[in-house]
Motif scaffolding. Structure first.
Motif, PDB file in Angstrom:
ATOM      1  N   ILE A  10      17.758  -3.005  37.945  1.00 63.07           N
ATOM      2  CA  ILE A  10      17.326  -1.991  36.970  1.00 63.07           C
ATOM      3  C   ILE A  10      16.120  -1.228  37.510  1.00 63.07           C
ATOM      4  CG2 ILE A  10      16.312  -1.680  34.677  1.00 63.07           C
ATOM      5  CD1 ILE A  10      18.169  -3.997  33.746  1.00 63.07           C
ATOM      6  N   LEU A  11      15.157  -1.945  38.087  1.00 61.36           N
ATOM      7  CA  LEU A  11      13.985  -1.274  38.675  1.00 61.36           C
ATOM      8  C   LEU A  11      14.399  -0.320  39.798  1.00 61.36           C
ATOM      9  CD1 LEU A  11      11.252  -4.071  38.822  1.00 61.36           C
ATOM     10  CD2 LEU A  11      11.234  -1.979  37.468  1.00 61.36           C
ATOM     11  N   ILE A  15      13.752   3.708  39.852  1.00 64.14           N
ATOM     12  CA  ILE A  15      13.024   4.363  40.950  1.00 64.14           C
ATOM     13  C   ILE A  15      13.885   5.442  41.588  1.00 64.14           C
ATOM     14  CG2 ILE A  15      12.059   3.992  43.260  1.00 64.14           C
ATOM     15  CD1 ILE A  15      11.088   1.219  42.192  1.00 64.14           C
ATOM     16  N   ILE A  16      15.141   5.146  41.830  1.00 68.37           N
ATOM     17  CA  ILE A  16      16.052   6.142  42.406  1.00 68.37           C
ATOM     18  C   ILE A  16      16.203   7.323  41.455  1.00 68.37           C
ATOM     19  CG2 ILE A  16      18.471   6.572  43.045  1.00 68.37           C
ATOM     20  CD1 ILE A  16      18.485   3.646  44.136  1.00 68.37           C
ATOM     21  N   GLY A  17      16.347   7.039  40.155  1.00 70.69           N
ATOM     22  CA  GLY A  17      16.447   8.103  39.150  1.00 70.69           C
ATOM     23  C   GLY A  17      15.203   8.977  39.111  1.00 70.69           C
ATOM     24  N   PHE A  19      13.107   9.618  41.587  1.00 71.78           N
ATOM     25  CA  PHE A  19      13.080  10.508  42.750  1.00 71.78           C
ATOM     26  C   PHE A  19      14.183  11.552  42.701  1.00 71.78           C
ATOM     27  CE2 PHE A  19      10.524   6.986  44.597  1.00 71.78           C
ATOM     28  CZ  PHE A  19       9.379   7.731  44.844  1.00 71.78           C
ATOM     29  N   LEU A  20      15.337  11.195  42.173  1.00 70.43           N
ATOM     30  CA  LEU A  20      16.417  12.182  42.026  1.00 70.43           C
ATOM     31  C   LEU A  20      16.012  13.304  41.070  1.00 70.43           C
ATOM     32  CD1 LEU A  20      19.687  10.052  41.943  1.00 70.43           C
ATOM     33  CD2 LEU A  20      18.997  11.725  43.670  1.00 70.43           C
ATOM     34  N   LEU A  21      15.269  12.929  40.033  1.00 73.33           N
ATOM     35  CA  LEU A  21      14.780  13.929  39.080  1.00 73.33           C
ATOM     36  C   LEU A  21      13.938  14.984  39.796  1.00 73.33           C
ATOM     37  CD1 LEU A  21      14.686  14.714  36.079  1.00 73.33           C
ATOM     38  CD2 LEU A  21      12.688  13.257  35.864  1.00 73.33           C
ATOM     39  N   GLY A  22      13.090  14.553  40.718  1.00 75.08           N
ATOM     40  CA  GLY A  22      12.266  15.477  41.491  1.00 75.08           C
ATOM     41  C   GLY A  22      13.084  16.350  42.422  1.00 75.08           C
ATOM     42  N   LEU A  23      14.196  15.832  42.923  1.00 74.48           N
ATOM     43  CA  LEU A  23      15.082  16.637  43.779  1.00 74.48           C
ATOM     44  C   LEU A  23      15.859  17.647  42.964  1.00 74.48           C
ATOM     45  CD1 LEU A  23      16.549  13.923  46.192  1.00 74.48           C
ATOM     46  CD2 LEU A  23      15.002  15.802  46.788  1.00 74.48           C
ATOM     47  N   ILE A  24      16.307  17.251  41.788  1.00 73.95           N
ATOM     48  CA  ILE A  24      17.131  18.122  40.943  1.00 73.95           C
ATOM     49  C   ILE A  24      16.289  19.233  40.313  1.00 73.95           C
ATOM     50  CG2 ILE A  24      18.508  18.187  38.824  1.00 73.95           C
ATOM     51  CD1 ILE A  24      19.396  15.286  39.578  1.00 73.95           C
ATOM     52  N   LYS A  25      15.126  18.869  39.821  1.00 79.29           N
ATOM     53  CA  LYS A  25      14.249  19.845  39.143  1.00 79.29           C
ATOM     54  C   LYS A  25      12.900  19.848  39.853  1.00 79.29           C
ATOM     55  CE  LYS A  25      12.504  21.365  34.816  1.00 79.29           C
ATOM     56  NZ  LYS A  25      12.373  21.325  33.433  1.00 79.29           N
ATOM     57  N   SER A  26      12.864  20.499  41.019  1.00 82.89           N
ATOM     58  CA  SER A  26      11.666  20.434  41.854  1.00 82.89           C
ATOM     59  C   SER A  26      10.597  21.446  41.467  1.00 82.89           C
ATOM     60  CB  SER A  26      12.043  20.628  43.323  1.00 82.89           C
ATOM     61  OG  SER A  26      12.620  21.897  43.506  1.00 82.89           O
ATOM     62  N   GLU A  27      10.919  22.397  40.578  1.00 84.12           N
ATOM     63  CA  GLU A  27       9.900  23.347  40.138  1.00 84.12           C
ATOM     64  C   GLU A  27       9.983  23.544  38.634  1.00 84.12           C
ATOM     65  OE1 GLU A  27      10.702  26.931  42.407  1.00 84.12           O
ATOM     66  OE2 GLU A  27      11.615  27.866  40.684  1.00 84.12           O
ATOM     67  N   VAL A  28       8.844  23.916  38.072  1.00 83.72           N
ATOM     68  CA  VAL A  28       8.736  24.170  36.643  1.00 83.72           C
ATOM     69  C   VAL A  28       8.351  25.638  36.485  1.00 83.72           C
ATOM     70  CG1 VAL A  28       7.476  23.570  34.539  1.00 83.72           C
ATOM     71  CG2 VAL A  28       8.009  21.791  36.209  1.00 83.72           C
ATOM     72  N   THR A  29       9.131  26.375  35.694  1.00 88.05           N
ATOM     73  CA  THR A  29       8.863  27.783  35.460  1.00 88.05           C
ATOM     74  C   THR A  29       8.775  28.016  33.956  1.00 88.05           C
ATOM     75  OG1 THR A  29      10.065  28.390  37.462  1.00 88.05           O
ATOM     76  CG2 THR A  29       9.726  30.132  35.847  1.00 88.05           C
ATOM     77  N   GLY A 137       5.612  20.655  42.721  1.00 89.41           N
ATOM     78  CA  GLY A 137       4.849  19.498  43.175  1.00 89.41           C
ATOM     79  C   GLY A 137       4.820  19.427  44.689  1.00 89.41           C
ATOM     80  N   ASN A 138       3.739  18.865  45.222  1.00 91.13           N
ATOM     81  CA  ASN A 138       3.604  18.641  46.670  1.00 91.13           C
ATOM     82  C   ASN A 138       3.996  17.205  46.963  1.00 91.13           C
ATOM     83  OD1 ASN A 138       2.600  21.212  47.177  1.00 91.13           O
ATOM     84  ND2 ASN A 138       0.504  20.599  46.761  1.00 91.13           N
ATOM     85  N   GLY A 139       5.186  17.012  47.480  1.00 90.19           N
ATOM     86  CA  GLY A 139       5.667  15.663  47.777  1.00 90.19           C
ATOM     87  C   GLY A 139       6.639  15.176  46.722  1.00 90.19           C
ATOM     88  N   MET A 140       7.410  14.170  47.076  1.00 92.05           N
ATOM     89  CA  MET A 140       8.462  13.663  46.190  1.00 92.05           C
ATOM     90  C   MET A 140       7.912  13.088  44.886  1.00 92.05           C
ATOM     91  SD  MET A 140      11.407  14.436  47.081  1.00 92.05           S
ATOM     92  CE  MET A 140      12.146  13.501  45.765  1.00 92.05           C
ATOM     93  N   VAL A 141       6.836  12.344  44.946  1.00 90.57           N
ATOM     94  CA  VAL A 141       6.291  11.747  43.724  1.00 90.57           C
ATOM     95  C   VAL A 141       5.797  12.837  42.783  1.00 90.57           C
ATOM     96  CG1 VAL A 141       4.471  10.269  42.779  1.00 90.57           C
ATOM     97  CG2 VAL A 141       5.719   9.554  44.827  1.00 90.57           C
ATOM     98  N   SER A 142       5.034  13.804  43.299  1.00 90.55           N
ATOM     99  CA  SER A 142       4.519  14.862  42.426  1.00 90.55           C
ATOM    100  C   SER A 142       5.635  15.769  41.912  1.00 90.55           C
ATOM    101  CB  SER A 142       3.413  15.660  43.114  1.00 90.55           C
ATOM    102  OG  SER A 142       3.849  16.200  44.321  1.00 90.55           O
ATOM    103  N   LYS A 143       6.684  16.009  42.695  1.00 86.77           N
ATOM    104  CA  LYS A 143       7.829  16.793  42.208  1.00 86.77           C
ATOM    105  C   LYS A 143       8.490  16.079  41.037  1.00 86.77           C
ATOM    106  CE  LYS A 143       8.869  19.291  46.405  1.00 86.77           C
ATOM    107  NZ  LYS A 143       9.809  19.613  47.457  1.00 86.77           N
ATOM    108  N   SER A 144       8.647  14.778  41.149  1.00 84.03           N
ATOM    109  CA  SER A 144       9.261  14.005  40.068  1.00 84.03           C
ATOM    110  C   SER A 144       8.360  13.982  38.833  1.00 84.03           C
ATOM    111  CB  SER A 144       9.560  12.585  40.540  1.00 84.03           C
ATOM    112  OG  SER A 144      10.514  12.607  41.585  1.00 84.03           O
TER     113      SER A 144
END
Length: 180
Positions: A10-11, A15-17, A19-29, A137-144
């Motif tokens: 589950i963890l 975690i994968i979810g 990071f995937l969220l940051g890939l799918i929605k990498s910017e906020v407008t 975001g700058n980097g995967m964690v901040s994008k997510s």
């Protein structure tokens, strides 16, 4: 032991979810808007007055010029804020400016990059103020994280514009002799 595998599974999925969220929605407008009961030239002058920025930008402390001529295209400044008790510095670069109409800036920090435009339009003695923002975001964690907190970032801009409206409408300073 079987439960431990489920917990780790589950963890891992969470975690994968994340990071995937940051890939799918990498910017906020988003876009925000407010109308103030003051003329355009005064609304513009108040919005550009460094002495009044703390009145409408939450946590604003000061601006330090880094390069260029303040208030002109290419000017670079470090803008200091206090956020949750910690000092935060954002690098601001003016990309375009049309006095009494609009200013476009880019903001960079360790966490994110932001393109921001503040536009004003005269409406029969009143002024419509619109902001348009794109943040990444700058980097995967901040994008997510950006994907998760995008609505709260927009809410902060709504708050800032409501505070700007109040600051403009309560203004008593005469800018006609010292146009910004």
């Amino acid at each position: 032991m079987k439960y431990l595998k489920y917990i780790f599974g589950i963890l891992a999925l969470l975690i994968i979810g994340f990071f995937l969220l940051g890939l799918i929605k990498s910017e906020v407008t988003y876009q925000c808007e407010v109308t103030v009961d003051k003329p355009l030239d005064e609304a513009w002058a108040v919005s550009q007055d460094e002495e009044k920025m703390a009145d409408w930008l939450d946590g604003f402390q000061r601006i330090e010029q880094v390069s260029g001529t303040p208030g002109t295209v290419g000017a670079v400044s470090d803008v200091y804020f206090i956020n949750e008790g910690q000092e935060m510095v954002i690098r601001e670069t003016i990309k375009d400016i049309v006095p009494n109409k609009s200013i476009a800036m880019s903001f960079t920090s360790d966490f994110m990059n932001m393109d921001y435009k503040l536009a004003m339009e005269a409406l029969g003695g009143k002024t419509k103020i619109t902001s348009n923002t794109t943040a990444v975001g700058n980097g995967m964690v901040s994008k997510s994280i950006m994907a998760l907190v995008g609505s709260s970032i927009k809410a902060q801009e709504d708050t800032n514009l409501a505070s700007l409206k109040k600051t403009i409408e309560n203004n008593t300073k005469n800018y006609s002799a010292t146009e910004n």
